[in-house]
Every structure is written in C-alpha cells, then in structure tokens.
Design an enzyme around this catalytic site. Sequence first.
Site, PDB file in Angstrom:
ATOM      1  N   CYS A   9      34.514-120.249 -41.540  1.00 57.73           N
ATOM      2  CA  CYS A   9      35.421-119.293 -40.903  1.00 57.73           C
ATOM      3  C   CYS A   9      36.117-120.015 -39.753  1.00 57.73           C
ATOM      4  O   CYS A   9      36.191-121.249 -39.741  1.00 57.73           O
ATOM      5  CB  CYS A   9      34.698-118.021 -40.464  1.00 57.73           C
ATOM      6  SG  CYS A   9      33.421-118.268 -39.197  1.00 57.73           S
ATOM      7  N   ARG A  15      31.548-114.599 -38.856  1.00 54.64           N
ATOM      8  CA  ARG A  15      31.506-114.362 -40.302  1.00 54.64           C
ATOM      9  C   ARG A  15      30.692-115.387 -41.080  1.00 54.64           C
ATOM     10  O   ARG A  15      29.820-115.022 -41.881  1.00 54.64           O
ATOM     11  CB  ARG A  15      32.943-114.303 -40.869  1.00 54.64           C
ATOM     12  CG  ARG A  15      33.707-113.083 -40.395  1.00 54.64           C
ATOM     13  CD  ARG A  15      35.181-113.230 -40.669  1.00 54.64           C
ATOM     14  NE  ARG A  15      35.782-114.289 -39.847  1.00 54.64           N
ATOM     15  CZ  ARG A  15      37.034-114.685 -39.910  1.00 54.64           C
ATOM     16  NH1 ARG A  15      37.839-114.113 -40.793  1.00 54.64           N
ATOM     17  NH2 ARG A  15      37.497-115.620 -39.115  1.00 54.64           N
ATOM     18  N   ASP A 123      38.431-110.761 -39.428  1.00 56.30           N
ATOM     19  CA  ASP A 123      37.808-111.365 -38.248  1.00 56.30           C
ATOM     20  C   ASP A 123      37.329-110.243 -37.323  1.00 56.30           C
ATOM     21  O   ASP A 123      38.136-109.485 -36.801  1.00 56.30           O
ATOM     22  CB  ASP A 123      38.865-112.237 -37.555  1.00 56.30           C
ATOM     23  CG  ASP A 123      38.299-112.964 -36.350  1.00 56.30           C
ATOM     24  OD1 ASP A 123      37.169-112.644 -35.925  1.00 56.30           O
ATOM     25  OD2 ASP A 123      39.008-113.832 -35.830  1.00 56.30           O
TER      26      ASP A 123
HETATM   27  P1  4NP Z   1      34.579-116.129 -36.739  1.00 55.61           P
HETATM   28  O1  4NP Z   1      35.148-115.232 -35.546  1.00 55.61           O
HETATM   29  O2  4NP Z   1      35.727-116.991 -37.224  1.00 55.61           O
HETATM   30  O3  4NP Z   1      34.177-115.119 -37.765  1.00 55.61           O
HETATM   31  O4  4NP Z   1      33.442-116.908 -36.171  1.00 55.61           O
HETATM   32  C1  4NP Z   1      35.788-115.787 -34.433  1.00 55.61           C
HETATM   33  C2  4NP Z   1      35.052-116.277 -33.401  1.00 55.61           C
HETATM   34  C3  4NP Z   1      35.677-116.804 -32.286  1.00 55.61           C
HETATM   35  C4  4NP Z   1      37.059-116.828 -32.225  1.00 55.61           C
HETATM   36  C5  4NP Z   1      37.805-116.334 -33.276  1.00 55.61           C
HETATM   37  C6  4NP Z   1      37.166-115.818 -34.388  1.00 55.61           C
HETATM   38  N1  4NP Z   1      37.703-117.351 -31.084  1.00 55.61           N
HETATM   39  O5  4NP Z   1      38.934-117.268 -31.018  1.00 55.61           O
HETATM   40  O6  4NP Z   1      37.039-117.861 -30.176  1.00 55.61           O
END
Ligand code: 4NP
Length: 151
Positions: A9, A15, A123
Amino acid sequence: MAVKILMVCLGNICRSPLAEGILQSKLPKDKFIVDSAGTGDWHVGQLPDKRSIAIAKKYGIDITNQVAQHFKVIHFENFDHIYTMDMSNYKNVLNLAPNEKAKSKVKLILNELFPGENVDVPDPYYGGEDGFENVFQMLDEVCEVIAKKLT
Ligand code: 4NP
C-alpha cells in the site's frame, strides 16, 4: 521452496499490514511467506497504525510483530506475487518493474474478487474507525479467494 507473497500500500501501516496478517492466517506457515511494504517511506520502521492493530485483534489476528518497510526493486526478485491495494500503488510498483517477469507478478488485489473491475481498497488513514472495519472485511473476503487459489 515457500511461495512468497508481498502486500503493498502507500504507508505500509494501515492496509497492507492487515492484508499480510489476514492472508497469513489463512495459509499454512511452512509453505507460504507473506510480507508487506509501502510505496512511500514516511513510516519506515514503525508499527502498524493503532486502528489496524485494533481491528485485526478484534478478529483474532496479531499484527504487532510487523515493522513498516519501503517497497524496493529487490522485492520483485524476492517475491512471487505482489498484490497492491489501489490503482496508485499499482502504477507506482509497475513503474519500478525492471522487466516483463517482474511486471507479471503485480496485481491489483481486489481484481482477484472482482476481475477486471479495478476496485481500490480505500485508504482509511484520514477517516474513522468504520473505515478500518470496511477495509478488514474487504481484505478478508479477497484473501479467502487468494488462499484458495494458492493452496
Ligand atoms: P496505508 O495508509 O497506505 O494503508 O498504510 C496510509 C498511511 C499513511 C499515509 C497515507 C496512507 N500517509 O500519508 O502518511
């Protein structure tokens, strides 16, 4: 040799840690290695998000052993299947693929459930707890399909 699967991800804290834990729980440990990574590097070295830890725990899965890592080109060599959570991750990973064999390993995860529909796992980072429940349910459903396909 074990079959190796990488979940990808953006941050590797919401995720893909859930996808890793859920798929791992459905596969025999001696035959499969499941790991996860993020296309962004902001959270490298961190535990999964508290909300991902909590939703996994609710369903009996412990993901507190996980540490966020950045997706790297070497992962194409080290893994057999690379499942990306959304179209943006998919494009970013595909852009790093050094050859056709590497490209063929990359899939958008929900296409295993809804072939050809290009549905994203949303997300949940900036949303509430219900976003994590929704993500868990989606990933649980698709990981069931993936586990059946691989075993
Ligand atoms: P992930 O969610 O891609 O599902 O781990 C996110 C976690 C952090 C960030 C964006 C999405 N961020 O911008 O820090």
